[in-house]
Design a protein around this motif. Structure first.
Motif, PDB file in Angstrom:
ATOM      1  N   HIS A  18       0.835  -1.206   0.000  1.00  9.24           N
ATOM      2  CA  HIS A  18       0.000   0.000   0.000  1.00  9.24           C
ATOM      3  C   HIS A  18       0.872   1.260   0.000  1.00  9.24           C
ATOM      4  O   HIS A  18       0.592   2.225  -0.734  1.00  9.24           O
ATOM      5  N   THR A  21       2.493   1.680  -3.419  1.00  6.85           N
ATOM      6  CA  THR A  21       1.508   2.129  -4.387  1.00  6.85           C
ATOM      7  C   THR A  21       1.182   3.605  -4.203  1.00  6.85           C
ATOM      8  O   THR A  21       1.062   4.364  -5.162  1.00  6.85           O
ATOM      9  N   THR A  22       1.053   4.029  -2.943  1.00 11.65           N
ATOM     10  CA  THR A  22       0.708   5.424  -2.667  1.00 11.65           C
ATOM     11  C   THR A  22       1.831   6.366  -3.065  1.00 11.65           C
ATOM     12  O   THR A  22       1.592   7.442  -3.636  1.00 11.65           O
ATOM     13  N   GLY A  90       1.613   8.107  -8.339  1.00  9.21           N
ATOM     14  CA  GLY A  90       2.243   8.128  -7.022  1.00  9.21           C
ATOM     15  C   GLY A  90       2.503   9.547  -6.550  1.00  9.21           C
ATOM     16  O   GLY A  90       2.821  10.440  -7.344  1.00  9.21           O
ATOM     17  N   ARG A  91       2.379   9.750  -5.255  1.00  6.17           N
ATOM     18  CA  ARG A  91       2.518  11.104  -4.713  1.00  6.17           C
ATOM     19  C   ARG A  91       3.930  11.659  -4.915  1.00  6.17           C
ATOM     20  O   ARG A  91       4.093  12.849  -5.156  1.00  6.17           O
TER      21      ARG A  91
END
Length: 229
Positions: A18, A21-22, A90-91
Motif C-alpha cells: 500500500h 503504491t501510494t 504516485g505522490r
C-alpha cells in the motif's frame, strides 16, 4: 503463566504494498509498459510544457490578460499535477513533476522576453554612464551592470549586463535591443547564436520524462483480474 502471542505479521506485506503504491504508483504490469500509457504520458507532458512556455510567450508578446511573469505557467503546472493525481499517480512522482513544472514556469519569462526581442526588437546604440560590479559575495562568475542613456541622454530604467564587461568604461557605446511596444525590458546584444528558448529545453525534457514515468506507473489492473480478496 500464559505466553503472550506475537503480533501477526500477515498484514505487513499488504502495508508495504500500500505504501509503495501510494508513493510511487501501482505499476501493475509485467514487462514493458503498455504503449498507450507511454503515449498518454508523452502527450500530457508535452502539453503541460507547451502550455507553461506558451502562456509566458503570449503574455510577453501581447501584454494582455495573461501575465508575463510566470503566474499562468504556475497554474498550468498545478493543472498537470492535478491530472496526475486524478489518474492515481504516485505522490512522490506528482511532487517531482509539480516541482519541475514550477521551475520551468519561473524560467519561462526570461526566455519569452528573448522571443519578443528576437522577433520585433530593434537595436540601438547607448552610452554607458556607470559600471557596477554586480557579483554576489564569493561568486565565481562575474556579472557587471551598466547604467546607460539613449542618444537623447534619457537614462534607461534598467541596467544592462549583457555586453557589459570588466573592460567597459563610462562613455563607451553599447548595443542594446529593445521592444518598440515596451512590453519587455531592453537587454544587451550578444553574439550567442542559440535561440532564446534553448535554455528551457532541459527543463521541458525533464518535465516530460517525469510525467511519462508518473502516468506509466499509475497503471492499475482491472478489478476482476485481482481475484477475490
Amino acid at each position: 503463566m500464559r505466553r503472550r502471542r506475537r503480533p501477526s505479521t500477515h498484514a505487513e506485506p499488504h502495508l508495504m504494498t500500500h505504501l509503495r503504491t501510494t508513493v510511487w504508483g501501482p505499476a501493475e504490469f509485467v514487462g514493458l509498459p503498455p504503449a498507450r500509457l507511454l503515449g498518454a504520458g508523452i502527450l500530457a507532458g508535452s502539453l503541460g510544457a507547451a502550455a507553461i512556455v506558451g502562456t509566458a510567450v503570449l503574455g510577453a508578446w501581447t501584454g494582455g490578460p495573461l501575465p508575463a511573469d510566470g503566474e499562468a505557467g504556475l497554474v498550468c503546472a498545478a493543472a498537470l499535477a492535478l491530472y496526475l493525481s486524478c489518474i492515481g499517480a504516485g505522490r512522490a512522482l506528482i511532487g517531482v513533476t509539480a516541482l519541475l513544472g514550477v521551475c520551468l514556469a519561473l524560467q519561462a519569462p526570461q526566455a519569452a522576453a528573448g522571443v519578443v526581442l528576437a522577433e520585433r526588437g530593434r537595436v540601438e546604440s547607448v552610452v554607458v554612464t556607470s559600471v557596477d560590479d554586480g557579483r554576489a559575495a564569493g561568486g565565481r562568475h562575474a556579472r557587471y551592470l551598466c547604467s546607460v542613456t539613449d542618444r537623447d541622454g534619457v537614462p534607461f530604467k534598467v541596467r544592462i549586463w549583457r555586453g557589459c564587461e570588466v573592460a567597459t568604461r563610462p562613455g563607451d557605446a553599447l548595443a542594446v535591443v529593445y521592444d518598440p511596444e515596451g512590453r519587455v525590458p531592453p537587454r544587451g546584444v550578444t553574439t550567442e547564436g542559440h535561440g532564446p528558448l534553448r535554455d528551457l529545453a532541459p527543463w521541458g525534457a525533464a518535465l516530460i520524462a517525469a510525467t511519462v514515468t508518473a502516468v506509466v506507473r499509475s497503471y492499475r489492473l482491472p478489478a476482476f483480474l485481482h481475484g477475490p480478496r
